[in-house]
Scaffold this active site. Structure first.
Site, PDB file in Angstrom:
ATOM      1  N   LYS A  74       0.831  -1.244  -0.024  1.00 26.87           N
ATOM      2  CA  LYS A  74       0.092  -0.065  -0.071  1.00 26.87           C
ATOM      3  C   LYS A  74       0.856   1.226  -0.202  1.00 26.87           C
ATOM      4  CE  LYS A  74      -4.321  -1.869  -0.081  1.00 26.87           C
ATOM      5  NZ  LYS A  74      -5.123  -1.470  -1.204  1.00 26.87           N
ATOM      6  N   GLU A  87      -9.720   5.931   2.863  1.00 26.83           N
ATOM      7  CA  GLU A  87     -10.513   4.997   3.397  1.00 26.83           C
ATOM      8  C   GLU A  87      -9.641   3.705   3.780  1.00 26.83           C
ATOM      9  OE1 GLU A  87      -9.981   5.439   0.284  1.00 26.83           O
ATOM     10  OE2 GLU A  87      -9.380   3.185  -0.124  1.00 26.83           O
ATOM     11  N   SER A 140       1.661  -9.600  -0.851  1.00 29.59           N
ATOM     12  CA  SER A 140       1.347  -8.276  -0.930  1.00 29.59           C
ATOM     13  C   SER A 140       1.254  -7.416   0.495  1.00 29.59           C
ATOM     14  CB  SER A 140       0.004  -7.910  -1.299  1.00 29.59           C
ATOM     15  OG  SER A 140      -1.126  -8.609  -0.796  1.00 29.59           O
TER      16      SER A 140
END
Lengths: 270, 400
Positions: free
Chosen positions: B93, B115, B382
């Site tokens: 991210k 969010e 990830s």
């Protein structure tokens, strides 16, 4: 001439402004909506915006969000909202009804099927919050082919270029969102709205309804002087929410508020 | 697909998907954002600053790790893991938040909103906001606040305000709704850092471009370490940012299979899942047209996954396009299978994956044995599993 055009023309001839209430279809119960619409006409409204409940009302504040949730709990839908409008039309052939909601229920039905269903229900206008002109060509053409007015939003930060775009694509009226925010938020700034309305009016001959932040007779009167119509939603739905155990009282309080707004608006320039 | 892939078009469309479906008030700030994005992605100074941050702050490049023991155990293709779990803050991210935060700074915005589902994007946003001294508000569904409390605490330590969203299903989609409401109210000073390849144009393309670093690295690393391109790429798909990051640099390499793994929750046949590409239909939500889980009336339905980061009814529009064109294939993995993937990687390689990534691991366990030993799979790891310790312990009846 469309029902919306005729309504605004007649108001202009008599020097009055449109009072445009918004309620969510099916809130607090599907049986409530048609009698509420007739009662609002009695109280002096000129156009009715009928909200289609949606699971994800991104542009709405908490009051209208909860109205959507209450209606959805009764399985209200776009199809049933059109049925409500058709039932209203059985006994009222003059007051324009505008369907207001989000795109996904229309996508699910299919644009053409929706346009046909809206025509069958004798809907006068369609306002789709998340369908800006960039994406609206197909849907708008289908509506116009059936003499249904596509209504577009304008915002405080809309540029001249966008105002001209809405003027070209929209019909019936333009809905000016008087503040940056969600429905039912804050207080509108009269000077800002007045300035923006000059900018808009210089670029369109369509009537302009002003909404977001209209709470009482006083703000309705102020706003009426700036545009061609006053949209009031959250203030009405708050009455429903405050009287969930007594929908008749909700109806009465809504009509009292609308009558007071009507009176105040008609006293402009008198 | 013989022509060079060149999506989206100038209006943000991936075929019928993507686009710009937002209320009028958001159009001007989105136009500003698009102009800034187009300008700075071609600005050598901006790119140099981004590259330096990715290297020295995020810790890039992340390794491409050959999972030798696990490959042997599964008895098929050779498995390589793209180690995004080793990035600062523990997932892919941050590749995107570093980029968008630099953009926010260039645009003179003083306030950041985001969010978050699992909290990884929220943490990655709070982190870059802290570093740049920007105010930060993170919207998180109340259900997710409860199941990802460690990440809530991390965000608060970093100085962010975490708002628990109580509307709707109280998960990621509702957090997105609330962030959009904030943005429409505070458009003048606020930059909205969307965490995935969804939202209105230009977000799907912009987030992809910031995440594509991981795919470019993986390609170079695979060529250097194995001497050739991989045969398949596997990545989990919620919104789909880690998957697009991996897939994008390989789209024109037709020999490379692209496989996205959605969350099947209790099983796609139960209806309790988060697999719109496998079991949804096209619709419009959160600013774009894509595959969506909604009922026959067009109301968005509640989703389910053990992994908060995959618990979303939509998916990035580029994935919808890659599915329809057949360039990528989308499969699904249940909660139970994901847990098997979680344990397998932990025990075989000593790496604890995030529950999101565990879906990709679980599918790899099915795929690898069907492939030859001289074939190669790259799996996107990830994120790391630290944030999921409470969920795992609770599921296994252990009190921490």
């Amino acid at each position: 001439m469309s029902r919306l055009a005729a309504t605004f023309a007649e108001l202009e001839n008599t020097g009055r402004k449109a009072l445009i209430p918004f309620i969510t279809a099916g809130d607090p119960h599907p049986d409530f909506t048609v009698p509420m619409m007739h009662a609002m006409v009695e109280a002096g409204v000129n156009v009715i915006e009928l909200g289609v409940p949606f699971s994800d009302p991104m542009a709405d504040g908490p009051v209208i969000q909860r109205a959507s949730e209450r209606a959805l709990a009764h399985k209200m839908s776009l199809r049933k909202t059109l049925a409500v409008a058709a039932e209203f039309r059985n006994t009222n052939q003059t007051t324009p009804v505008v369907i207001m909601g989000y795109l996904n229920p229309i996508e699910a039905m299919g644009y053409e099927a929706f346009a046909d269903a809206a025509k069958t229900a004798d809907i006068d206008g369609v306002l789709t919050v998340d369908l800006p002109p960039e994406e609206a060509a197909e849907c708008t053409a289908l509506l116009k082919a059936r003499d249904i007015d596509p209504i577009f939003l304008l915002a405080p930060n809309s540029t001249n270029e966008r105002i001209e775009k809405m003027d070209a694509l929209g019909s019936g009226y333009l809905y000016y969102v008087s503040l940056k925010g969600v429905t039912g938020a804050g207080h509108l700034n009269t000077a800002d709205v007045e300035q923006k309305l000059h900018q808009i009016k210089a670029r369109t001959n369509l009537p302009v309804g002003i909404g977001f932040g209209v709470k009482d007779a006083e703000t309705a009167k102020t706003v009426a002087a700036l545009g061609d119509g006053v949209v009031v939603g959250s203030a009405l739905i708050s009455k429903i929410e405050a009287n969930l155990d007594n929908p008749e009282r909700a109806k009465q309080e809504i009509c009292e508020l609308l009558s007071a707004m009507r009176l105040a608006m008609d006293s402009v320039g008198a | 697909m013989t022509e060079k892939y060149n999506m989206p078009d100038v209006r943000g469309h991936f075929g019928p998907y993507g686009g710009l479906f937002v209320a009028e008030t958001l159009i001007p700030p989105i136009q500003d954002l698009n102009a800034a994005y187009q300008q700075y992605m071609n600005d050598p100074e901006f790119i140099a600053e981004l590259d330096a941050d990715l290297q020295h702050y995020v810790g890039r490049p992340s390794p491409l790790y050959y999972a030798e023991r696990w490959s042997r155990e599964l008895g098929g293709a050779q498995i390589y893991l793209k180690r995004e779990d080793l990035n600062h803050t523990g997932s892919h991210k941050i590749n995107n938040t570093v980029g968008q935060a630099l953009l926010a700074k260039r645009m003179g915005k003083t306030r950041i909103i985001a969010e978050t589902g699992a909290g990884q994007h929220g943490v990655a946003t709070a982190t870059v906001a802290a570093r740049l001294g920007l105010e930060c508000v993170v919207y998180m569904g109340a259900v997710d606040v409860a199941r990802q409390s460690l990440n809530v605490y991390r965000m608060k330590l970093l100085g962010a305000t975490v708002v628990a969203v109580e509307s709707g299903s109280k998960t990621l989609k509702d957090a997105l709704n609330e962030a959009l409401r904030d943005w429409v109210t505070n458009v003048d000073n606020t930059f909205y850092i969307i965490g995935t390849v969804a939202g209105p144009h230009p977000y799907p393309a912009m987030v992809r471009d910031f995440q594509a670093i991981l795919g470019r690295e993986a390609k170079q690393q695979c060529l250097a370490q194995a001497g050739r391109l991989p045969d398949a790429l596997v990545a989990c798909v919620g919104g789909g940012s880690n998957a697009i990051g991996l897939f994008y640099p390989f789209i024109n390499d037709e020999s490379v299979k692209l496989i996205g793994v959605e969350a099947a929750g209790d099983g796609v046949e139960t209806g309790r899942h988060s697999a719109p590409l496998c079991a949804g239909k096209p619709g419009v939500l959160h600013g774009n047209r894509t595959y969506l889980m909604s009922d026959e009336d067009g109301e968005v339905i509640e989703t389910h996954s053990i992994s908060a980061g995959l618990d979303y009814p939509g998916v990035g529009p580029e994935h919808a396009w890659l599915k329809d064109t057949g360039r990528a294939q989308y499969v699904n993995i249940t909660d139970t299978e994901a847990l098997e993937g979680f344990h397998a990687l932990t025990r075989m390689e000593g790496i604890i994956p995030a529950l999101e990534s565990a879906h990709a691991m679980a599918y790899t366990m099915k795929l690898a044995p069907t492939m030859r030993k001289d074939e190669i799979i790259i799996v996107n790891l990830s994120g790391r599993g630290d944030k999921d310790m409470q969920t795992m312990a609770k599921r296994e009846g252990i009190e921490l």
